[in-house]
Design an enzyme around this catalytic site. Structure first.
Site: not given
Length: 445
Positions: A174, A176-177, A233, A252, A308-309, A386
């Site tokens: 993703h 933006r992480e 994202r 996904r 992730h975050s 995360e």
């Protein structure tokens, strides 16, 4: 966020959704708040239905993180909700994040972890890291992005050459992480530097496993988040049927469990969790899946982590089914508990990570990598981690927290990989698992 997130529907941010535009999306005077929900969720949702905002998280049973544009602030404050402010001015927080730290001077030391960096610098860091360990590493390419960029990583091994069981890490799925990439780069750096200085624990890791580390699995989206819309994202693939919305959620889009649960992803190309039109219809996932199959059909995958975050979570399969538990859940939970304790002990501010199967602990998530790499890739241990934090900063984690985030995760991984040794090399695996062998999902291909 949490291997999730919903639609960005602010009309004022439409340029960030329409893929052809390169107009910079600004968030000046946008406010990010965390609203306490709990038993009042339905009432709160009804009140918020009168406002226009962007939702950051999907863990709404306990709290809801939202981004409010300036023209909605007065109306929001009039709702009388229980909330605290994460960012008073998101635009200012983004500018502070991007300008903090000194320029990188191509040194493989802690200065790299003092600030966030452009994508080209990440490629140079990987190249320099490989050159520092030339006989026991190589730059790998897991395929290409939609816009044609190579998805690069580093493969590291110890004595005896390549071909041992795999530990596979990838990050920045993703866009933006941003914290995810430096965390796995720190792990790669520590593995190499520890091996070179003769650290017995790290030599043992690299002599038993081949490590495959991909810091930026979504280069197109990452670059877009740096140059156009910090909150982007997805990848940058055009939507179907002349849709003006771009991007698929790469977490996904994996084949396993892709169409299992209608709550686990979106069919709408404009939403943040858009799953794509077909399983694995993104070039990014096709390339990563080819690597997964290659490693599975070789010496096997012993550990897989998708980084992730945010949320400080250690999530294991299954995500696609909220009531299905894998037979390995006991050992996964024990390992996650040990990892969480190691992170806590290593953190100067006692960072706490919670853990459990993602579907039951969090919410339904279909087409995710931990499910796929476990069920199809036959990984013995499979997690989504995360990273920081739990709601003070969210995606815009200050650069001052990069190094501590990386250090605590490194300690967690050392504890986790030591458990791998106990299971697979010390002959106690069946006793810990309570089974004669690791079992799989029937029919997985």
């Amino acid at each position: 966020m949490r291997c999730v997130l919903i639609v960005s529907f602010l009309l004022s941010l439409a340029a960030g959704v329409v893929g052809g535009s390169l107009e910079n999306v600004t968030y000046d005077w946008h406010k990010v708040v965390r609203i306490k929900t709990g038993r009042q969720l339905a009432t709160i949702q009804a009140k918020l239905s009168t406002l226009t905002f962007e939702k950051w998280n999907h863990d709404i049973d306990r709290h809801m993180d939202i981004v409010l544009p300036p023209d909605q602030l007065s109306a929001f404050e009039g709702l009388g909700l229980d909330f605290h402010t994460m960012h008073h001015d998101l635009g200012r927080s983004i500018r502070t994040e991007s300008t903090s730290g000194s320029p990188w001077k191509r040194q493989l030391d802690s200065s790299w972890f003092e600030s966030y960096h452009p994508y080209t610098d990440h490629l140079m860091y990987l190249a320099d890291l490989q050159k520092s360990f030339p006989r026991n590493s190589e730059i790998i390419n897991s395929g290409k992005s939609w816009e044609g960029r190579d998805i690069k990583g580093i493969h590291v091994w110890g004595d005896g050459g390549q071909g041992k069981p795999a530990v596979l890490y990838h990050a920045t799925v993703h866009a933006r992480e941003w914290i995810a990439a430096p965390v796995v780069e720190y792990i790669a750096t520590e593995l190499i530097s520890g091996y070179k200085r003769g650290d017995e624990l790290l030599k043992g890791f690299l002599d038993k496993y081949d490590f495959y580390i991909i810091p930026v699995a979504n280069p197109d989206g990452f670059i877009y988040s740096q140059k156009v819309d910090r909150m982007w994202r997805k990848n940058r693939q055009p939507g179907p049927n002349n849709s003006t919305c771009y991007g698929r959620d790469l977490n996904r889009n994996w084949a396993f469990g892709w169409n299992w649960n209608p709550k686990g992803a979106s069919k709408d190309p404009c939403e943040e969790t858009y799953r794509g039109e077909a399983p694995s219809d993104t070039p990014e996932n096709q390339g990563l899946d080819a690597l997964v199959h290659k490693l599975r059909d070789g010496a096997g995958i012993k550990l897989y982590v998708d980084w992730h975050s945010y949320g400080q979570l250690i999530a294991s399969p299954y995500g696609y089914n909220e009531t299905l538990y894998a037979p390995e859940l006991g050992i996964w939970t024990k390992a996650a508990s040990t990892m969480s304790a190691a992170i806590y002990d290593a953190s100067p501010d006692r960072t706490t990570f919670t853990f459990g199967p993602s579907g039951a602990t969090l919410y339904a998530q279909t087409g995710t990598s931990p499910d796929h790499v476990y069920a199809v890739g036959k990984a013995a241990f499979s997690y989504c981690i995360e990273l920081r934090d739990t709601g003070d900063f969210g995606f815009i984690l200050p650069p001052s927290q990069i190094l501590n985030s990386a250090k605590e995760q490194w300690e967690g991984q050392k504890a986790l990989i030591t458990i791998l040794d106990d299971v697979f090399f010390d002959g106690v695996g069946p006793a810990i698992l309570g089974e004669s062998e690791l079992t799989r999902v029937p029919g997985a291909q």
